[in-house]
Enzyme design. Structure first.
Site, PDB file in Angstrom:
ATOM      1  CG  ASP A  43     -11.849 -10.468   5.093  1.00 35.53           C
ATOM      2  OD1 ASP A  43     -11.383  -9.452   4.574  1.00 35.53           O
ATOM      3  OD2 ASP A  43     -11.520 -11.623   4.772  1.00 35.53           O
ATOM      4  CG  ASP A  67      -5.120  -9.381   1.073  1.00 38.26           C
ATOM      5  OD1 ASP A  67      -6.179  -8.815   0.795  1.00 38.26           O
ATOM      6  OD2 ASP A  67      -4.326  -8.956   1.925  1.00 38.26           O
ATOM      7  CE  LYS A 112     -14.141  -7.781   3.833  1.00 38.67           C
ATOM      8  NZ  LYS A 112     -13.121  -7.257   4.769  1.00 38.67           N
ATOM      9  CG  MET A 129      -1.044  -5.487  -6.731  1.00 38.95           C
ATOM     10  SD  MET A 129      -1.256  -4.951  -4.996  1.00 38.95           S
ATOM     11  CE  MET A 129      -1.784  -6.479  -4.243  1.00 38.95           C
ATOM     12  CD  GLU A 152      -9.271  -7.227  -2.638  1.00 41.91           C
ATOM     13  OE1 GLU A 152      -8.204  -6.694  -2.979  1.00 41.91           O
ATOM     14  OE2 GLU A 152      -9.412  -7.815  -1.564  1.00 41.91           O
ATOM     15  CG  ASP A 199      -6.041 -10.146  -2.764  1.00 43.52           C
ATOM     16  OD1 ASP A 199      -6.568  -9.159  -2.213  1.00 43.52           O
ATOM     17  OD2 ASP A 199      -4.978 -10.084  -3.412  1.00 43.52           O
ATOM     18  CG  ASP A 231      -8.103 -11.202   5.345  1.00 43.93           C
ATOM     19  OD1 ASP A 231      -8.028 -10.020   5.724  1.00 43.93           O
ATOM     20  OD2 ASP A 231      -8.784 -11.581   4.373  1.00 43.93           O
ATOM     21  CG  HIS A 268     -13.038 -10.137   0.045  1.00 46.35           C
ATOM     22  ND1 HIS A 268     -12.379  -9.045  -0.484  1.00 46.35           N
ATOM     23  CD2 HIS A 268     -12.499 -10.323   1.276  1.00 46.35           C
ATOM     24  CE1 HIS A 268     -11.516  -8.591   0.409  1.00 46.35           C
ATOM     25  NE2 HIS A 268     -11.561  -9.345   1.476  1.00 46.35           N
ATOM     26  CD  GLU A 326      -9.262 -11.164   0.381  1.00 54.80           C
ATOM     27  OE1 GLU A 326      -8.636 -10.139   0.053  1.00 54.80           O
ATOM     28  OE2 GLU A 326      -9.638 -11.363   1.560  1.00 54.80           O
ATOM     29  CG  HIS A 345      -1.951  -0.931   1.357  1.00 50.48           C
ATOM     30  ND1 HIS A 345      -1.886  -2.119   2.059  1.00 50.48           N
ATOM     31  CD2 HIS A 345      -3.182  -0.901   0.803  1.00 50.48           C
ATOM     32  CE1 HIS A 345      -3.032  -2.767   1.945  1.00 50.48           C
ATOM     33  NE2 HIS A 345      -3.832  -2.061   1.194  1.00 50.48           N
ATOM     34  CG  ASP A 348       0.149   1.442   4.326  1.00 51.88           C
ATOM     35  OD1 ASP A 348      -0.922   1.133   4.882  1.00 51.88           O
ATOM     36  OD2 ASP A 348       0.692   0.735   3.460  1.00 51.88           O
TER      37      ASP A 348
HETATM   38  C1  DIG Z   1      -8.394  -6.340   1.552  1.00 55.79           C
HETATM   39  O1  DIG Z   1      -8.653  -7.643   1.138  1.00 55.79           O
HETATM   40  C2  DIG Z   1      -7.580  -5.581   0.544  1.00 55.79           C
HETATM   41  C3  DIG Z   1      -6.394  -4.905   1.160  1.00 55.79           C
HETATM   42  O2  DIG Z   1      -5.691  -5.907   1.843  1.00 55.79           O
HETATM   43  C4  DIG Z   1      -5.644  -4.445  -0.050  1.00 55.79           C
HETATM   44  O3  DIG Z   1      -6.001  -3.121  -0.311  1.00 55.79           O
HETATM   45  C5  DIG Z   1      -6.131  -5.312  -1.169  1.00 55.79           C
HETATM   46  C6  DIG Z   1      -4.975  -5.802  -1.974  1.00 55.79           C
HETATM   47  O4  DIG Z   1      -4.805  -7.168  -1.957  1.00 55.79           O
HETATM   48  N1  DIG Z   1      -6.966  -6.337  -0.506  1.00 55.79           N
HETATM   49 MN    MN Z   2      -7.616  -8.504  -0.566  1.00 52.51          MN
HETATM   50 MN    MN Z   3      -9.897  -9.995   3.058  1.00 51.24          MN
END
Ligand code: DIG
Ligand code: MN
Ligand code: MN
Length: 395
Positions: free
Chosen positions: A263, A295, A191, A96, A189, A253, A265, A228, A225, A63, A65
């Site tokens: 979620d 992810d 969700k 990415m 992406e 993801d 993960d 999601h 993902e 990101h 960040d």
């Molecule tokens: C959430 O599943 C999002 C964040 O983790 C990120 O912005 C994106 C990239 O994989 N998935």
């Molecule tokens: Mn993701």
């Molecule tokens: Mn997720």
């Protein structure tokens, strides 16, 4: 306490050619959750790069960040310089990049779809800066996850207005990438919810429809993902199949998820092994060359050694399932059942039915052996039992 890694060097040892990647935020997840403070100290990005390279990963994603928002230009340059040095030293790539449009309180009503025009403008500024950084590091896929693009109450905004704002933002960013001549395309992406009560464009299918309303749909694909789609009660491999079939699987993801929960993960393959198997089968049968991005993050119970167990296990499970796919594709009894089904399918799978007046007349004149069609089974019980036995290691 430091446990030496006892993982064997075998057929399931991850290597860069397997295209496994992790986001800085995945292995760097400090273990914060809505009911508890972080349990692990922050991991410096350069340490993450070196450890992922040691474990056999291909790349690391980020990101915006990586560079704290309040960093001075000289601090930004130092952080990026040190990060690049670690990439050069290890050979790790940055396939990415993405933007954090969900942590800053300014995004509490969304980023691209916030009711506040200033926030929508700030989201574009932040994303353009992150795109520049991603391009500088060599990223060719830009993921957009609209985690805050949603509502808790529909009194807040007309969903049609939100979609217009969303579309304007993505169109603007596509034009920005074109103007800068970056070799970059977007992966959207989906969700269904969390952190918002309902998130706009909640599944991969919704996102796919949205892509075709954009000015440059060729520049925009999908980043499905696992967790999601499963949160929406859907079969993940079907979402991926639709993306693949449309030529829109630009990124993926990978993680795991228990049904009916937030979620999670979780580590890839740590739940719903059968779903993970059929996903790997789809990607490997299609010879999909994309990044296998995890992810996900380690359990909150884990220390740093547990984080690397999580990362290594993610990759190792993928490779074990890949080998199971090869066994499935070479299993005589399974392949015989599929060949019998293939004969009933008529021609080769994927042969297109095309219309002609003659074809229509022939169909209208055809007589069908309905009693036989009503009587004959498909042997799917046998086929699935053989699949389960293969997954359980008895075939
Ligand atoms: C959430 O599943 C999002 C964040 O983790 C990120 O912005 C994106 C990239 O994989 N998935
Ligand atoms: Mn993701
Ligand atoms: Mn997720």
């Amino acid at each position: 306490m430091s446990r030496s890694r006892t993982a064997p060097q075998d057929a399931y040892t991850p290597r860069p050619e397997h295209h496994f990647t992790f986001g800085l935020w995945t292995v760097g997840n400090p273990g914060r959750d809505p009911f508890g403070e972080p349990v692990r100290p922050p991991l410096p990005p350069t340490r993450i790069v070196h450890k992922l390279a040691e474990l056999g990963a291909y790349g690391v994603n980020l990101h915006d960040d990586l560079v704290p928002p309040d960093a001075s230009p000289s601090e930004r340059d130092r952080i990026v310089r040190e990060f690049k040095a670690a990439l050069t030293a290890t050979g790790l790539r940055v396939p990415m990049a993405t933007t954090n449009l969900f942590s800053d309180p300014a995004f509490r009503d969304g980023a691209f779809t916030s009711h506040d025009a200033r926030v929508r403008a700030y989201a574009l500024q932040k994303t353009m800066a992150a795109i520049d950084l991603g391009a500088e590091l060599g990223a060719t896929t830009y993921v957009c996850w609209g985690g805050r693009e949603g509502v808790e109450t529909n009194a807040a905004k007309d969903p049609r207005a939100a979609l217009v704002w969303y579309r304007d933002a993505v169109n603007f960013l596509c034009e920005y990438v074109r103007a800068k001549r970056y070799d970059m395309r977007f992966a959207l992406e989906a969700k269904p919810n969390e952190p918002r009560g309902d998130i706009f464009l909640p599944t991969t299918g919704h996102m796919l429809a949205f892509i075709y309303t954009l000015d440059h749909p060729d520049m925009v694909g999908l980043n499905p993902e696992v967790a999601h789609e499963q949160m929406a009660g859907l079969d993940f491999s079907h979402a991926v199949a639709q993306a693949l079939e449309a030529g829109k699987l630009f990124h993926i993801d990978l993680n795991a998820q228990k049904a009916g929960r937030f979620d999670q993960d979780l580590r890839f393959g740590s739940d719903d092994l059968k779903g993970a198997f059929f996903l790997v089968k789809l990607l490997e049968d299609a010879r999909w060359p994309g990044m296998r991005h995890f992810d996900s993050h380690a359990y909150r119970t884990e220390d740093e050694e547990g984080v690397w167990d999580f990362a290594y296990g993610s990759m190792r499970t993928y490779l074990i399932l890949k080998e199971r796919v090869e066994r499935f594709n070479g299993d005589p009894e399974i392949q015989q059942l599929l060949a019998d089904l293939g004969r009933r399918a008529g021609g080769t799978i994927g042969e297109r039915l095309t219309f002609s007046a003659e074809r229509a007349r022939a169909l209208q004149a055809e007589t069908f052996d309905l009693p036989s069609m009503r009587r004959q089974g498909y042997a799917y019980e046998r086929l699935d039992q053989l699949t389960v036995e293969l997954l359980l290691g008895v075939r």
